[in-house]
Design a protein around this motif. Structure first.
Motif, short mmCIF file in Angstrom:
data_model
loop_
_atom_site.label_atom_id
_atom_site.label_comp_id
_atom_site.label_asym_id
_atom_site.label_seq_id
_atom_site.Cartn_x
_atom_site.Cartn_y
_atom_site.Cartn_z
N ASP A 247 0.81 -1.22 -0.14
CA ASP A 247 0.16 -0.10 -0.29
C ASP A 247 0.94 1.17 -0.42
OD1 ASP A 247 -2.39 -1.49 -0.25
OD2 ASP A 247 -2.38 -1.77 2.22
N ARG A 248 0.75 2.48 -1.02
CA ARG A 248 1.33 3.64 -0.94
C ARG A 248 1.39 4.20 0.36
NH1 ARG A 248 0.57 8.46 -4.63
NH2 ARG A 248 0.53 10.60 -3.39
N GLY A 249 0.54 4.38 1.25
CA GLY A 249 0.55 4.49 2.71
C GLY A 249 1.32 3.94 3.03
N LYS B 245 0.58 5.55 -8.59
CA LYS B 245 -1.19 5.57 -7.22
C LYS B 245 -1.57 4.15 -7.25
CE LYS B 245 -1.51 9.91 -10.08
NZ LYS B 245 -2.41 10.25 -11.40
N GLU B 246 -2.40 4.68 -6.53
CA GLU B 246 -3.08 3.06 -5.93
C GLU B 246 -3.21 2.02 -7.18
OE1 GLU B 246 -2.47 1.05 -3.63
OE2 GLU B 246 -1.36 2.03 -2.07
N ASP B 247 -4.83 2.78 -7.80
CA ASP B 247 -5.18 2.33 -9.70
C ASP B 247 -4.64 2.15 -10.23
OD1 ASP B 247 -5.35 5.11 -9.38
OD2 ASP B 247 -7.68 5.31 -9.23
N SER B 248 -3.54 2.35 -9.99
CA SER B 248 -2.96 2.47 -11.45
C SER B 248 -1.20 1.70 -11.58
CB SER B 248 -2.08 4.40 -12.20
OG SER B 248 -3.25 5.34 -11.97
N TYR C 187 8.63 -1.42 -5.96
CA TYR C 187 7.62 -0.95 -5.15
C TYR C 187 6.41 -0.63 -5.90
CZ TYR C 187 10.45 -2.72 -0.87
OH TYR C 187 10.92 -3.30 -0.11
N THR C 188 5.14 -1.24 -5.81
CA THR C 188 4.44 -0.92 -6.92
C THR C 188 2.70 -1.17 -6.06
OG1 THR C 188 3.05 -1.08 -8.78
CG2 THR C 188 3.37 -2.75 -7.82
N SER C 189 1.48 -0.41 -6.30
CA SER C 189 0.43 -1.22 -5.48
C SER C 189 0.58 -2.31 -5.72
CB SER C 189 -0.91 -0.51 -5.85
OG SER C 189 -1.93 -0.84 -5.32
N LEU C 190 -0.10 -2.70 -3.84
CA LEU C 190 0.10 -4.25 -3.66
C LEU C 190 -1.69 -5.13 -4.31
CD1 LEU C 190 -0.09 -6.89 -1.78
CD2 LEU C 190 -1.32 -5.93 -0.15
#
Length: 376
Positions: free
Chosen positions: A117-119, A135-138, A184-187
């Protein structure tokens, strides 16, 4: 300064023999220093103190374990825990990036890509990024500095994960050799493209001044058949154990360099004394005292070994730098140029000079002028 190099071949062989041992000492010092700095950086990064994996997973703390994502929330509610983050890891084997400036083969050999998760990036020590976070959704991704250099990628390039292109939006540097060699990328995005509904491991951040070992033990007691844990201190101890082995090897090589180098120097200087018997007799006949003769031969020996120290140091640095270049994708840590490493090498060189020069110098100082002058 001139006398040690009268017989250039013999002096060169002595220098090379000592320099090889010193080069090994320097090389091991640069490598172990780099590892120690990386461990210290990891402990001071403010990241997660505990890593939780599937119990009895064959891959240890790699990407083979499969944990139900519900454990992320469950562990967050344990007393003493301030934050948790699930991480999914995969290895990218190839890239079809048309914009990327690849190595000529279009490969992304062994690049570790992690979904988080980005946060929660602070749990892996990522605080500052050159560029922007994903971005989480990209389909966006950030690369560690080492990974970007070894893969020859920069912001705006793309890499392919499971037939899906991800755009690089930022480059980060934590100082941790493992993190800086990955991406690292969005889970959620990584789970989607890899058809995964689980995480490989969970990072646990504890409340300040809380005993992380105690919390780690509590987690294993609550879920003995499901979860396994390791603290950052335990990971550091494992790495430090490996470093200790390298340090012992360095000490052994130092001792060996002293013995072999000492024998080589004794042989070289004894031969030099034999060849200069008449010269030494002349010097004593014109008033040189034994102490001055001893100092001259010992000084020549030290010059020879100090040159060996310089050659060995340069050779050790070149070996390490070339090795790092050849490793390429595997260059996951930086060499540490500490003064102590070079002082150790030159200390060994001086010790070799003293040990190897004492007997030849003493022998030369005890030559009788009349006997020396008659020597042919």
């Amino acid at each position: 300064m001139k006398n040690p190099f009268r017989n250039k071949t013999r002096s060169a062989l002595s220098i090379i023999g000592i320099a090889i041992g010193l080069a090994t000492i320097v090389a091991l010092g640069l490598i172990t220093g780099g590892m120690q700095e990386s461990v210290q950086t990891t402990l001071n990064s403010g990241g997660a103190e505990i890593t939780v994996t599937e119990a009895n997973s064959q891959g240890g703390f790699g990407s083979s374990g499969r944990l139900n994502e519900s454990f992320v929330e469950i562990l967050a509610n344990i007393s003493g825990v301030s934050s948790t983050a699930g991480v999914l890891s995969t290895t990218v084997q190839s890239s079809s990036d048309s914009q990327g400036r690849g190595d000529g083969f279009g490969s992304m050999r062994g690049l570790s890509v992690n979904g988080i998760d980005r946060g929660k990036l602070s749990l892996v020590g990522i605080k500052n990024v050159n560029g922007t976070l994903f971005k989480e959704d990209s389909n966006e991704i950030i690369l560690g500095k080492n990974a970007a250099e070894s893969q020859n990628k920069t912001i705006g390039d793309t890499i392919t994960i499971a037939n899906t292109e991800f755009k690089i939006t930022g480059i980060f540097e934590t100082g941790n050799m493992m993190s800086d060699s990955g991406a690292y990328t969005s889970l959620k995005q990584l789970q989607n493209v890899t058809n995964s509904d689980y995480v490989n491991y969970i990072l646990v951040k504890t409340i300040e001044n809380t005993n992380s070992s105690s919390i780690s033990n509590n987690i294993e007691k609550k879920y003995p058949d499901e979860l396994s844990t390791i603290t950052a201190e335990e990971q550091a101890e494992m790495i430090n154990s490996a470093i200790d082995i390298l340090n012992i090897a360095s000490l052994a090589i130092s001792a060996l360099a002293i013995v072999i180098g000492g024998i080589g120097i004794i042989n070289t200087m004894i031969m030099a004394v034999y060849e200069r018997t008449k010269e030494i007799g002349v010097l004593k006949a014109v008033g040189w005292k034994s102490k001055r003769i001893l100092g001259m031969i010992l000084g020549e020996t030290l010059v020879l070994t100090l040159v060996s120290g310089i050659v060995g140091t340069i050779f050790g640095i070149v070996i390490c730098e070339v090795g790092m270049m050849l490793l390429g994708d595997s260059s996951s840590f930086s060499l540490a140029y500490n003064l102590s490493t070079f002082l150790r090498a030159f200390g060994v060189a001086i010790l070799v000079g003293i040990i190897g020069g004492i007997y030849p110098a003493y022998r030369a100082s005890k030559l009788a002028p009349t006997e020396a002058l008659r020597y042919e």
